[in-house]
Design a protein around this motif. Sequence first.
Motif, PDB file in Angstrom:
ATOM      1  N   THR A   1       3.303  -9.008 -20.889  1.00  0.00           N
ATOM      2  CA  THR A   1       2.410  -7.862 -20.714  1.00  0.00           C
ATOM      3  C   THR A   1       2.488  -7.295 -19.302  1.00  0.00           C
ATOM      4  N   MET A   2       3.039  -8.048 -18.387  1.00  0.00           N
ATOM      5  CA  MET A   2       3.077  -7.757 -16.951  1.00  0.00           C
ATOM      6  C   MET A   2       1.689  -7.738 -16.324  1.00  0.00           C
ATOM      7  N   LEU A   3       0.693  -8.182 -17.066  1.00  0.00           N
ATOM      8  CA  LEU A   3      -0.664  -8.269 -16.543  1.00  0.00           C
ATOM      9  C   LEU A   3      -1.012  -9.696 -16.151  1.00  0.00           C
TER      10      LEU A   3
ATOM     11  N   MET B   1       0.833  -1.207   0.000  1.00  0.00           N
ATOM     12  CA  MET B   1       0.000   0.000   0.000  1.00  0.00           C
ATOM     13  C   MET B   1       0.867   1.256   0.000  1.00  0.00           C
ATOM     14  N   VAL B   2       1.977   1.232   0.714  1.00  0.00           N
ATOM     15  CA  VAL B   2       2.904   2.366   0.660  1.00  0.00           C
ATOM     16  C   VAL B   2       3.458   2.518  -0.751  1.00  0.00           C
ATOM     17  N   PHE B   3       3.847   1.397  -1.372  1.00  0.00           N
ATOM     18  CA  PHE B   3       4.322   1.438  -2.756  1.00  0.00           C
ATOM     19  C   PHE B   3       3.265   2.040  -3.677  1.00  0.00           C
TER      20      PHE B   3
ATOM     21  N   MET C   1      -4.050   4.464  -5.353  1.00  0.00           N
ATOM     22  CA  MET C   1      -3.093   5.082  -6.265  1.00  0.00           C
ATOM     23  C   MET C   1      -3.595   6.437  -6.755  1.00  0.00           C
ATOM     24  N   PHE C   2      -4.867   6.522  -7.101  1.00  0.00           N
ATOM     25  CA  PHE C   2      -5.395   7.811  -7.551  1.00  0.00           C
ATOM     26  C   PHE C   2      -5.489   8.814  -6.400  1.00  0.00           C
ATOM     27  N   PHE C   3      -5.639   8.330  -5.183  1.00  0.00           N
ATOM     28  CA  PHE C   3      -5.561   9.233  -4.037  1.00  0.00           C
ATOM     29  C   PHE C   3      -4.159   9.830  -3.926  1.00  0.00           C
TER      30      PHE C   3
ATOM     31  N   SER D   1       1.307  -6.190 -11.898  1.00  0.00           N
ATOM     32  CA  SER D   1       0.121  -6.226 -12.753  1.00  0.00           C
ATOM     33  C   SER D   1      -0.788  -5.048 -12.446  1.00  0.00           C
ATOM     34  N   TYR D   2      -0.927  -4.705 -11.169  1.00  0.00           N
ATOM     35  CA  TYR D   2      -1.739  -3.554 -10.804  1.00  0.00           C
ATOM     36  C   TYR D   2      -1.046  -2.248 -11.191  1.00  0.00           C
ATOM     37  N   GLU D   3       0.278  -2.229 -11.105  1.00  0.00           N
ATOM     38  CA  GLU D   3       1.013  -1.050 -11.567  1.00  0.00           C
ATOM     39  C   GLU D   3       0.769  -0.831 -13.055  1.00  0.00           C
ATOM     40  N   MET D   4       0.838  -1.907 -13.845  1.00  0.00           N
ATOM     41  CA  MET D   4       0.627  -1.783 -15.284  1.00  0.00           C
ATOM     42  C   MET D   4      -0.798  -1.337 -15.585  1.00  0.00           C
TER      43      MET D   4
END
Length: 423
Positions: A146-148, A76-78, A277-279, A165-168
Amino acid sequence: MESPPLVPASPAHPPSASSRLLKVIAVAGPSRLGWLDALRGIAALVVVFDHSSYTFMTEFRRELMPQFNTSRYGIMVFFLVSGYIIPASLERRGCVRTFWIGRIFRVYPLWAAVVTVLLALNLLGIAEVRDFGQQSAATVAVAHATMLQELLGTPSLLLVLWTLSYEMAFYLLVVALFTTRLHQQSAAVAVVLAVLAAVSVTAGVALPSSALSGLVGTGPLITFASIAMGAALCCASAGSPVLRGFGGALGGVTALVLVSFNSTVPLWESLVILAVMFFGTAVHRAENGQSTWRCAAGAAVIVVACAVGSAYRYGDGDHFTRRGWIVAFLLAVLTFGAGLASRRRRIPRMLTVLGTISYSVYLVHPVLLAVIDSTVGRRRQDSLALEVAFFTVLLPLCLLTHRYIEAPSQAYGRRLAHRVQPP
């Protein structure tokens, strides 16, 4: 301006191993955004402890996890840090093409090196890889490229790759908002995603793991997603505004569908990850005067309330303890807030160095653990000395992988991006 060498070189005496290591440390840090580096470094260490405790601190881990989920804290910090910095990177460049070049040369070279080493060690019989069931090697390779893969019904070669995968998916959504000129609405996006997470868990929406793969088949889904992702990247990087908008929308829809309907974690948590992430992006906008702190604070209250409420409503299970998750999540948010509050203060150099090499720490440590588990085996009793020894071996190794793999590839990516940057 480069820092002077910490240990003067002497022509009569070749530099020792320790002096070479200090030189690598000098090259690795510090960073312009030291507080973000510090957060990344702390998160990486916590994730490493979480995974290494399986091997060296089993009893302590068993007592700790129900109270504090160290893995969720670290990731979560990442995710908060990524949310803060990734959209800013795209908007600073103002060019999707150079953004993707930067991301590719930031993420893929070390990823490829680590995966290659792991496969080689597996062939030598000193490290094991996960079982992929009936999936072919080609299918697994395409999914990972694809890293997904974690969102395509394919187990990750390394457990930590699931977060990439979530980063991508986040990269694709950020590009989608940028190309459709909705990128300033970060706080609103975070709130919508968080509310959807709360609604889904309240309504009892519980999709099976990799539900979409089960419906259409893993192979066809991987084929479709890889083609869609390739088309999205090409179109979003084109010169035509129409093509850019189409490519961005295609990538964003693909990411959102996969996160929502084909994740291996519950739907509410997938949506919370994106909301977090959008926060982070909303905080960056407030910090830089693109939005107000009131807007960011409002988003923070809603995201935190929906995340905590969703976890509490989800309850306890064999693989999920709500107390541990909630404590980890709240501490991650507080850690990010503490880092933000200290952004104008001097950050200890060691923390900025750890942050600079955090990607290496994140990817290299599972390989080292796989070798230990396959050769020596896991300890039945806690051994703090072995835990410390593991970190003592890991961190110098990661300094070297950063110096000789990450740093050169990033430098090449910057040069390439500069060459293709539109006038």
